[in-house]
Design a protein around this motif. Structure first.
Motif, PDB file in Angstrom:
ATOM      1  N   ASP A 118      32.556  50.595  39.768  1.00  0.00           N
ATOM      2  CA  ASP A 118      32.933  51.816  39.888  1.00  0.00           C
ATOM      3  C   ASP A 118      33.503  52.514  39.085  1.00  0.00           C
ATOM      4  OD1 ASP A 118      34.750  49.995  40.283  1.00  0.00           O
ATOM      5  OD2 ASP A 118      35.692  50.787  42.037  1.00  0.00           O
ATOM      6  N   LYS A 119      33.769  51.801  37.993  1.00  0.00           N
ATOM      7  CA  LYS A 119      35.002  52.661  36.969  1.00  0.00           C
ATOM      8  C   LYS A 119      34.719  51.698  35.579  1.00  0.00           C
ATOM      9  CE  LYS A 119      38.879  51.795  38.997  1.00  0.00           C
ATOM     10  NZ  LYS A 119      40.140  51.708  39.357  1.00  0.00           N
ATOM     11  N   PRO A 120      35.082  52.512  34.537  1.00  0.00           N
ATOM     12  CA  PRO A 120      34.767  51.768  33.235  1.00  0.00           C
ATOM     13  C   PRO A 120      35.930  50.692  33.038  1.00  0.00           C
ATOM     14  CG  PRO A 120      35.389  54.035  32.877  1.00  0.00           C
ATOM     15  CD  PRO A 120      35.468  53.758  34.341  1.00  0.00           C
ATOM     16  N   ILE A 121      35.415  49.686  32.218  1.00  0.00           N
ATOM     17  CA  ILE A 121      36.242  48.350  32.223  1.00  0.00           C
ATOM     18  C   ILE A 121      37.583  48.678  31.444  1.00  0.00           C
ATOM     19  CG2 ILE A 121      35.329  47.585  29.974  1.00  0.00           C
ATOM     20  CD1 ILE A 121      35.543  44.723  30.861  1.00  0.00           C
ATOM     21  N   GLY A 122      37.592  49.743  30.469  1.00  0.00           N
ATOM     22  CA  GLY A 122      38.922  50.240  29.929  1.00  0.00           C
ATOM     23  C   GLY A 122      39.780  51.047  30.934  1.00  0.00           C
ATOM     24  N   SER A 123      39.285  51.229  32.065  1.00  0.00           N
ATOM     25  CA  SER A 123      40.542  51.761  32.973  1.00  0.00           C
ATOM     26  C   SER A 123      40.766  51.103  34.187  1.00  0.00           C
ATOM     27  CB  SER A 123      40.013  53.253  33.440  1.00  0.00           C
ATOM     28  OG  SER A 123      38.597  52.887  34.041  1.00  0.00           O
ATOM     29  N   ILE A 124      40.451  49.941  34.089  1.00  0.00           N
ATOM     30  CA  ILE A 124      40.593  48.743  35.350  1.00  0.00           C
ATOM     31  C   ILE A 124      41.924  48.415  35.054  1.00  0.00           C
ATOM     32  CG2 ILE A 124      38.335  48.140  35.667  1.00  0.00           C
ATOM     33  CD1 ILE A 124      40.666  45.548  34.456  1.00  0.00           C
ATOM     34  N   GLY A 125      42.788  48.081  36.451  1.00  0.00           N
ATOM     35  CA  GLY A 125      43.994  47.589  36.321  1.00  0.00           C
ATOM     36  C   GLY A 125      44.036  46.505  37.131  1.00  0.00           C
ATOM     37  N   TYR A 126      45.163  45.691  37.457  1.00  0.00           N
ATOM     38  CA  TYR A 126      45.635  44.627  38.228  1.00  0.00           C
ATOM     39  C   TYR A 126      44.668  44.296  39.427  1.00  0.00           C
ATOM     40  CZ  TYR A 126      48.442  40.936  39.985  1.00  0.00           C
ATOM     41  OH  TYR A 126      48.892  39.669  40.641  1.00  0.00           O
ATOM     42  N   GLU A 127      44.632  45.175  40.281  1.00  0.00           N
ATOM     43  CA  GLU A 127      44.113  44.910  41.550  1.00  0.00           C
ATOM     44  C   GLU A 127      42.722  44.925  41.449  1.00  0.00           C
ATOM     45  OE1 GLU A 127      45.372  44.225  44.624  1.00  0.00           O
ATOM     46  OE2 GLU A 127      47.262  44.469  43.517  1.00  0.00           O
ATOM     47  N   ASP A 128      41.978  45.685  40.474  1.00  0.00           N
ATOM     48  CA  ASP A 128      40.709  45.518  40.137  1.00  0.00           C
ATOM     49  C   ASP A 128      40.239  44.128  39.474  1.00  0.00           C
ATOM     50  OD1 ASP A 128      40.259  48.282  40.717  1.00  0.00           O
ATOM     51  OD2 ASP A 128      41.224  48.737  38.610  1.00  0.00           O
ATOM     52  N   VAL A 129      41.265  43.575  38.589  1.00  0.00           N
ATOM     53  CA  VAL A 129      41.036  42.252  38.253  1.00  0.00           C
ATOM     54  C   VAL A 129      40.974  41.406  39.165  1.00  0.00           C
ATOM     55  CG1 VAL A 129      41.912  40.436  36.993  1.00  0.00           C
ATOM     56  CG2 VAL A 129      41.753  42.642  35.833  1.00  0.00           C
ATOM     57  N   LYS A 130      41.916  41.428  40.158  1.00  0.00           N
ATOM     58  CA  LYS A 130      41.996  40.488  41.413  1.00  0.00           C
ATOM     59  C   LYS A 130      40.683  40.440  42.219  1.00  0.00           C
ATOM     60  CE  LYS A 130      45.648  40.670  43.923  1.00  0.00           C
ATOM     61  NZ  LYS A 130      47.083  41.191  44.555  1.00  0.00           N
ATOM     62  N   SER A 131      40.404  41.705  42.410  1.00  0.00           N
ATOM     63  CA  SER A 131      39.231  41.875  43.420  1.00  0.00           C
ATOM     64  C   SER A 131      38.022  41.289  42.760  1.00  0.00           C
ATOM     65  CB  SER A 131      38.980  43.381  43.640  1.00  0.00           C
ATOM     66  OG  SER A 131      37.930  43.584  44.337  1.00  0.00           O
ATOM     67  N   ALA A 132      37.682  41.580  41.470  1.00  0.00           N
ATOM     68  CA  ALA A 132      36.441  41.212  40.735  1.00  0.00           C
ATOM     69  C   ALA A 132      36.545  39.559  40.765  1.00  0.00           C
ATOM     70  CB  ALA A 132      36.454  41.445  39.349  1.00  0.00           C
ATOM     71  N   VAL A 133      37.601  38.785  40.437  1.00  0.00           N
ATOM     72  CA  VAL A 133      37.648  37.633  40.510  1.00  0.00           C
ATOM     73  C   VAL A 133      37.458  36.942  41.878  1.00  0.00           C
ATOM     74  CG1 VAL A 133      39.144  35.446  40.062  1.00  0.00           C
ATOM     75  CG2 VAL A 133      39.250  37.445  38.306  1.00  0.00           C
ATOM     76  N   LYS A 134      38.045  37.800  43.107  1.00  0.00           N
ATOM     77  CA  LYS A 134      37.772  37.203  44.304  1.00  0.00           C
ATOM     78  C   LYS A 134      36.236  37.287  44.576  1.00  0.00           C
ATOM     79  CE  LYS A 134      39.376  37.745  48.989  1.00  0.00           C
ATOM     80  NZ  LYS A 134      40.214  38.716  49.911  1.00  0.00           N
ATOM     81  N   THR A 135      35.588  38.259  44.143  1.00  0.00           N
ATOM     82  CA  THR A 135      34.223  38.146  44.442  1.00  0.00           C
ATOM     83  C   THR A 135      33.457  37.050  43.852  1.00  0.00           C
ATOM     84  OG1 THR A 135      34.153  40.879  44.518  1.00  0.00           O
ATOM     85  CG2 THR A 135      32.126  39.758  44.225  1.00  0.00           C
ATOM     86  N   ILE A 136      33.675  36.730  42.783  1.00  0.00           N
ATOM     87  CA  ILE A 136      33.041  35.601  42.183  1.00  0.00           C
ATOM     88  C   ILE A 136      33.505  34.270  42.877  1.00  0.00           C
ATOM     89  CG2 ILE A 136      33.059  34.416  39.816  1.00  0.00           C
ATOM     90  CD1 ILE A 136      33.720  36.901  38.310  1.00  0.00           C
ATOM     91  N   LEU A 137      34.623  34.180  43.018  1.00  0.00           N
ATOM     92  CA  LEU A 137      35.145  32.829  43.892  1.00  0.00           C
ATOM     93  C   LEU A 137      34.450  32.810  45.427  1.00  0.00           C
ATOM     94  CD1 LEU A 137      38.775  32.774  42.774  1.00  0.00           C
ATOM     95  CD2 LEU A 137      37.212  31.344  41.952  1.00  0.00           C
ATOM     96  N   SER A 138      34.147  33.820  45.855  1.00  0.00           N
ATOM     97  CA  SER A 138      33.774  33.807  47.304  1.00  0.00           C
ATOM     98  C   SER A 138      32.250  33.465  47.013  1.00  0.00           C
ATOM     99  CB  SER A 138      33.964  35.326  47.955  1.00  0.00           C
ATOM    100  OG  SER A 138      33.050  36.187  47.380  1.00  0.00           O
ATOM    101  N   GLN A 139      31.579  33.849  45.953  1.00  0.00           N
ATOM    102  CA  GLN A 139      30.119  33.318  45.825  1.00  0.00           C
ATOM    103  C   GLN A 139      30.203  31.768  45.418  1.00  0.00           C
ATOM    104  OE1 GLN A 139      29.203  35.940  42.628  1.00  0.00           O
ATOM    105  NE2 GLN A 139      28.820  37.652  44.024  1.00  0.00           N
ATOM    106  N   GLU A 140      31.307  31.347  44.841  1.00  0.00           N
ATOM    107  CA  GLU A 140      31.187  30.022  44.241  1.00  0.00           C
ATOM    108  C   GLU A 140      31.858  29.129  45.598  1.00  0.00           C
ATOM    109  OE1 GLU A 140      29.680  28.431  41.638  1.00  0.00           O
ATOM    110  OE2 GLU A 140      28.850  30.439  41.476  1.00  0.00           O
ATOM    111  N   PHE A 141      32.764  29.566  46.144  1.00  0.00           N
ATOM    112  CA  PHE A 141      33.128  28.813  47.233  1.00  0.00           C
ATOM    113  C   PHE A 141      33.436  29.740  48.479  1.00  0.00           C
ATOM    114  CE2 PHE A 141      35.475  27.676  43.243  1.00  0.00           C
ATOM    115  CZ  PHE A 141      35.140  26.143  43.336  1.00  0.00           C
ATOM    116  N   PRO A 142      32.601  29.707  49.318  1.00  0.00           N
ATOM    117  CA  PRO A 142      31.952  30.719  50.366  1.00  0.00           C
ATOM    118  C   PRO A 142      33.448  30.923  51.188  1.00  0.00           C
ATOM    119  CG  PRO A 142      30.092  29.294  49.965  1.00  0.00           C
ATOM    120  CD  PRO A 142      31.197  28.741  49.210  1.00  0.00           C
ATOM    121  N   THR A 143      34.090  29.887  51.540  1.00  0.00           N
ATOM    122  CA  THR A 143      35.309  30.025  52.308  1.00  0.00           C
ATOM    123  C   THR A 143      36.620  30.554  51.654  1.00  0.00           C
ATOM    124  OG1 THR A 143      35.982  27.687  51.764  1.00  0.00           O
ATOM    125  CG2 THR A 143      34.618  27.982  53.822  1.00  0.00           C
ATOM    126  N   SER A 144      36.463  30.837  50.319  1.00  0.00           N
ATOM    127  CA  SER A 144      37.605  31.238  49.677  1.00  0.00           C
ATOM    128  C   SER A 144      37.842  32.744  49.642  1.00  0.00           C
ATOM    129  CB  SER A 144      37.535  30.956  48.457  1.00  0.00           C
ATOM    130  OG  SER A 144      36.694  31.531  47.568  1.00  0.00           O
TER     131      SER A 144
END
Length: 144
Positions: A118-144
């Protein structure tokens, strides 16, 4: 994500009883995520009537691995760093850790534009980073 057991450490009291066990864990996901963790297993994590001395190294590792997904959402992000090519941010690495209740986790995440639709990588912030990592973790660890 394949997790490897890197160590098992027993904490023994003055009477020779094992009071807890710390299991070392390491895992990597295609250069995108690297997890290193020391997860403490307490007597309350064991089935009733079971002691640490009843369990094999594999069983202790399984108990630690079972605890890991519940701890991942509580990681604190300490830093993130952009990597720039031709004056344009192309990826970033986020560093996070947890030191809680005897368990220590470090998670390094490498993210690129595909993680931020939804936005260019150069404009992301702290919450965007947390959300992106959470998405990856939820795929790898479905209960996380």
């Amino acid at each position: 994500m394949d997790l490897l057991n890197t160590s098992i450490s027993y904490n023994i009291d003055g009477a020779g009883n094992t009071t807890s066990v710390i299991a070392g864990i390491r895992g990597e996901l295609e250069g995108r995520l690297t997890i290193t963790a020391n997860i403490t297993i307490y007597p309350t994590d064991l089935d009733e009537g079971t002691t640490f001395d009843d369990l094999s190294k594999k069983q202790l590792f399984a108990l630690a691995t079972k605890k890991l997904p519940a701890l991942l959402p509580t990681l604190a992000y300490t830093n993130y760093q952009f990597f720039v090519q031709n004056d344009t941010p192309v990826r970033l690495t986020a560093y996070s850790n947890l030191s809680n209740d005897g368990s220590y986790i470090t998670l390094n995440s490498t993210l690129n534009q595909s993680d931020f639709t939804d936005k260019p990588i150069g404009s992301i912030g702290y919450e965007d980073v947390k959300s992106a990592v959470k998405t990856i973790l939820s795929q790898e660890f479905p209960t996380s």
